[in-house]
Design a protein around this motif. Structure first.
Motif, PDB file in Angstrom:
ATOM      1  N   ILE A 285      45.680  33.746  35.464  1.00 23.94           N
ATOM      2  CA  ILE A 285      45.625  33.008  34.197  1.00 23.94           C
ATOM      3  C   ILE A 285      44.558  33.555  33.247  1.00 23.94           C
ATOM      4  O   ILE A 285      44.555  33.220  32.066  1.00 23.94           O
ATOM      5  CB  ILE A 285      45.395  31.510  34.447  1.00 23.94           C
ATOM      6  N   ALA A 286      43.662  34.395  33.754  1.00 20.28           N
ATOM      7  CA  ALA A 286      42.635  34.987  32.893  1.00 20.28           C
ATOM      8  C   ALA A 286      42.006  36.179  33.602  1.00 20.28           C
ATOM      9  O   ALA A 286      42.086  36.314  34.836  1.00 20.28           O
ATOM     10  CB  ALA A 286      41.567  33.963  32.517  1.00 20.28           C
ATOM     11  N   LEU A 287      41.389  37.043  32.805  1.00 22.00           N
ATOM     12  CA  LEU A 287      40.631  38.181  33.321  1.00 22.00           C
ATOM     13  C   LEU A 287      39.238  38.145  32.709  1.00 22.00           C
ATOM     14  O   LEU A 287      39.053  37.659  31.590  1.00 22.00           O
ATOM     15  CB  LEU A 287      41.289  39.504  32.938  1.00 22.00           C
ATOM     16  N   ARG A 288      38.285  38.672  33.463  1.00 19.95           N
ATOM     17  CA  ARG A 288      36.979  38.955  32.872  1.00 19.95           C
ATOM     18  C   ARG A 288      36.695  40.422  33.081  1.00 19.95           C
ATOM     19  O   ARG A 288      36.632  40.901  34.224  1.00 19.95           O
ATOM     20  CB  ARG A 288      35.873  38.105  33.486  1.00 19.95           C
ATOM     21  N   ALA A 291      32.726  44.406  31.255  1.00 19.10           N
ATOM     22  CA  ALA A 291      31.748  44.209  30.182  1.00 19.10           C
ATOM     23  C   ALA A 291      31.402  42.744  29.985  1.00 19.10           C
ATOM     24  O   ALA A 291      30.496  42.412  29.208  1.00 19.10           O
ATOM     25  CB  ALA A 291      32.279  44.799  28.881  1.00 19.10           C
ATOM     26  N   GLY A 292      32.145  41.845  30.655  1.00 15.45           N
ATOM     27  CA  GLY A 292      31.828  40.430  30.576  1.00 15.45           C
ATOM     28  C   GLY A 292      32.693  39.634  29.619  1.00 15.45           C
ATOM     29  O   GLY A 292      32.440  38.446  29.409  1.00 15.45           O
ATOM     30  N   HIS A 293      33.722  40.240  29.040  1.00 14.70           N
ATOM     31  CA  HIS A 293      34.580  39.539  28.089  1.00 14.70           C
ATOM     32  C   HIS A 293      35.733  38.856  28.821  1.00 14.70           C
ATOM     33  O   HIS A 293      36.359  39.443  29.723  1.00 14.70           O
ATOM     34  CB  HIS A 293      35.141  40.517  27.053  1.00 14.70           C
ATOM     35  N   PHE A 294      36.054  37.627  28.412  1.00 14.64           N
ATOM     36  CA  PHE A 294      37.171  36.895  28.990  1.00 14.64           C
ATOM     37  C   PHE A 294      38.452  37.192  28.210  1.00 14.64           C
ATOM     38  O   PHE A 294      38.441  37.277  26.973  1.00 14.64           O
ATOM     39  CB  PHE A 294      36.915  35.379  28.960  1.00 14.64           C
ATOM     40  N   ILE A 295      39.540  37.338  28.938  1.00 14.24           N
ATOM     41  CA  ILE A 295      40.861  37.494  28.338  1.00 14.24           C
ATOM     42  C   ILE A 295      41.747  36.407  28.929  1.00 14.24           C
ATOM     43  O   ILE A 295      42.138  36.475  30.098  1.00 14.24           O
ATOM     44  CB  ILE A 295      41.468  38.882  28.626  1.00 14.24           C
ATOM     45  N   SER A 302      47.611  44.582  30.350  1.00 12.49           N
ATOM     46  CA  SER A 302      46.154  44.530  30.487  1.00 12.49           C
ATOM     47  C   SER A 302      45.703  45.410  31.649  1.00 12.49           C
ATOM     48  O   SER A 302      46.209  45.270  32.777  1.00 12.49           O
ATOM     49  CB  SER A 302      45.695  43.089  30.722  1.00 12.49           C
ATOM     50  N   PRO A 303      44.759  46.335  31.420  1.00 14.06           N
ATOM     51  CA  PRO A 303      44.330  47.247  32.490  1.00 14.06           C
ATOM     52  C   PRO A 303      43.384  46.562  33.471  1.00 14.06           C
ATOM     53  O   PRO A 303      42.638  45.653  33.119  1.00 14.06           O
ATOM     54  CB  PRO A 303      43.620  48.365  31.721  1.00 14.06           C
ATOM     55  N   LEU A 304      43.425  47.023  34.693  1.00 21.90           N
ATOM     56  CA  LEU A 304      42.554  46.501  35.744  1.00 21.90           C
ATOM     57  C   LEU A 304      41.603  47.612  36.191  1.00 21.90           C
ATOM     58  O   LEU A 304      42.029  48.736  36.451  1.00 21.90           O
ATOM     59  CB  LEU A 304      43.383  46.014  36.943  1.00 21.90           C
ATOM     60  N   HIS A 305      40.332  47.277  36.273  1.00 29.93           N
ATOM     61  CA  HIS A 305      39.318  48.258  36.642  1.00 29.93           C
ATOM     62  C   HIS A 305      38.429  47.686  37.757  1.00 29.93           C
ATOM     63  O   HIS A 305      38.529  46.503  38.109  1.00 29.93           O
ATOM     64  CB  HIS A 305      38.448  48.623  35.425  1.00 29.93           C
ATOM     65  N   VAL A 306      37.563  48.553  38.290  1.00 25.48           N
ATOM     66  CA  VAL A 306      36.577  48.082  39.263  1.00 25.48           C
ATOM     67  C   VAL A 306      35.695  47.015  38.610  1.00 25.48           C
ATOM     68  O   VAL A 306      35.289  47.155  37.448  1.00 25.48           O
ATOM     69  CB  VAL A 306      35.697  49.250  39.763  1.00 25.48           C
ATOM     70  N   ILE A 311      40.968  35.562  37.395  1.00 20.47           N
ATOM     71  CA  ILE A 311      40.964  34.104  37.516  1.00 20.47           C
ATOM     72  C   ILE A 311      42.383  33.711  37.908  1.00 20.47           C
ATOM     73  O   ILE A 311      43.317  33.849  37.120  1.00 20.47           O
ATOM     74  CB  ILE A 311      40.563  33.410  36.205  1.00 20.47           C
ATOM     75  N   VAL A 312      42.529  33.237  39.161  1.00 16.93           N
ATOM     76  CA  VAL A 312      43.861  33.126  39.766  1.00 16.93           C
ATOM     77  C   VAL A 312      44.138  31.684  40.180  1.00 16.93           C
ATOM     78  O   VAL A 312      43.256  30.993  40.718  1.00 16.93           O
ATOM     79  CB  VAL A 312      43.959  34.050  41.002  1.00 16.93           C
ATOM     80  N   LEU A 313      45.369  31.244  39.946  1.00 14.49           N
ATOM     81  CA  LEU A 313      45.856  29.943  40.393  1.00 14.49           C
ATOM     82  C   LEU A 313      46.853  30.158  41.516  1.00 14.49           C
ATOM     83  O   LEU A 313      47.800  30.942  41.370  1.00 14.49           O
ATOM     84  CB  LEU A 313      46.532  29.194  39.236  1.00 14.49           C
ATOM     85  N   GLY A 314      46.648  29.466  42.658  1.00  9.64           N
ATOM     86  CA  GLY A 314      47.581  29.617  43.763  1.00  9.64           C
ATOM     87  C   GLY A 314      47.182  28.794  44.968  1.00  9.64           C
ATOM     88  O   GLY A 314      46.144  28.123  44.973  1.00  9.64           O
ATOM     89  N   THR A 315      47.994  28.872  45.989  1.00  7.71           N
ATOM     90  CA  THR A 315      47.688  28.208  47.261  1.00  7.71           C
ATOM     91  C   THR A 315      46.668  29.067  48.020  1.00  7.71           C
ATOM     92  O   THR A 315      46.465  30.245  47.680  1.00  7.71           O
ATOM     93  CB  THR A 315      48.947  28.052  48.102  1.00  7.71           C
TER      94      THR A 315
END
Length: 328
Positions: A285-288, A291-295, A302-306, A311-315
């Motif tokens: 539902i979101a990424l940070r 650099a500390g910015h929330f998306i 949206s790219p994923l980096h180290v 921010i994940v919703l799930g069981t």
């Protein structure tokens, strides 16, 4: 004076009397073992026979030894009985066991202050299976609590070290005054530069001071409580959903943060390419960003980096699957 300390001192006095008595009998011509035997039977008033006949000098020495030694022995037994009756010895042994237990802890969370905020924080962390150590200067507050605890002034570095700050994952400063919370934050940051520190702020003005002192976050419980009440009044369903997902351990779904590690196959892939939704069932539902910015509601490309935080919703099962992808 603490009865245990008194017991240690009187035990030292008893050993000194035994040493003086043994030395005196050796000077009077006794063999070492005979001198020790004569000393012990004399000061304990057992009344066995004399090992060797005593000269007038030996008799005077024996009388002096009885007066001094017997008094010391009786006083030592009195102090020991007092320690046993008042529970000091039991409390001391329990404290030693708890200290050893804390020494073995790794990745625990230190909660400073056992007031309403500290209790609520510890109970929520415990419901998530986290290990807690509580620190408070009020010994009565710590009686019969369910968590390992350290009694002392948390502004003292030695108390923080006794709470296992060297191996702790995080510290929560929930003391009654902003000044104490600032002091604890400064001390904790000096001891551990990488420690996560969350500090309670009683006023809005103190938040900036706590952040400058080294806190990762400064939280005003009254402000948060007021905003939640307003949210329940204006958007009750949204507020209740977030409240239940974040705080109700009986609900199957949860929101958690998961950091992408340096060996994750997700690195340099887009959110679509990662296919997390299909392979794990969890919803990002979101990424940070690093650099500390929330998306919020991130786009598919949206790219994923180290060090990107998901921010994940799930069981719990779905969240574990995301963790595996983020860590492998």
């Amino acid at each position: 004076m603490n009865p245990l300390r008194r017991l240690a001192r009187v035990a030292l006095a008893f050993l000194s009397v035994v040493l003086v008595g043994t030395t005196g009998y050796v000077i009077l011509g006794f063999a070492l073992i005979d001198a020790l035997y004569q000393t012990v039977t004399t000061i304990t008033t057992v009344g066995f026979r004399e090992v060797h006949p005593l000269s007038p000098t030996g008799q005077v020495f024996t009388m002096a030894l009885i007066l001094v030694g017997a008094g010391t022995v009786f006083y030592m037994f009195g102090v020991l009985l007092e320690a046993l009756i008042e529970g000091h010895l039991r409390n001391h042994l329990e404290r030693r066991r708890m200290d050893r237990r804390i020494d073995r802890m790794r990745g625990h969370i230190i909660v400073c202050g056992w007031g309403r905020v500290g209790r609520s924080t510890a109970q929520y962390l415990a419901s998530l299976g986290k290990t807690i150590v509580v620190v408070d200067r009020n010994a009565q507050r710590l009686q019969d609590i369910e968590f390992p605890s350290v009694h002392g002034d948390v502004t003292d570095d030695s108390v923080l070290e006794a709470a296992g700050i060297t191996h702790a994952r995080a510290l929560i400063a929930a003391l009654d005054s902003d000044a104490d919370n600032v002091y604890v934050t400064l001390s904790s940051r000096a001891l551990r530069t990488d420690l996560v520190i969350i500090a309670r702020a009683r006023t809005e003005g103190s938040k900036s001071k706590l952040l400058r002192a080294g806190a990762n976050r400064a939280v005003n419980p009254q402000l948060i409580g007021g905003r939640r009440m307003a949210a329940f009044a204006l958007q009750p369903n949204v507020a209740e959903f977030l409240d239940v997902v974040m705080h109700d351990e009986t609900l199957e779904y949860r929101i958690e943060e998961i950091t992408i590690g340096p060996r994750s196959p997700l690195i340099d892939r887009s959110l679509t390419d990662s296919d997390l939704r299909r392979t794990t069932g969890a919803l990002v539902i979101a990424l940070r960003t690093p650099a500390g910015h929330f998306i919020a509601n991130p786009a598919d490309d949206s790219p994923l980096h180290v060090d990107t935080v998901l921010i994940v919703l799930g069981t719990p099962t779905q969240l574990d699957a995301v963790r595996k992808h983020a860590a492998d």
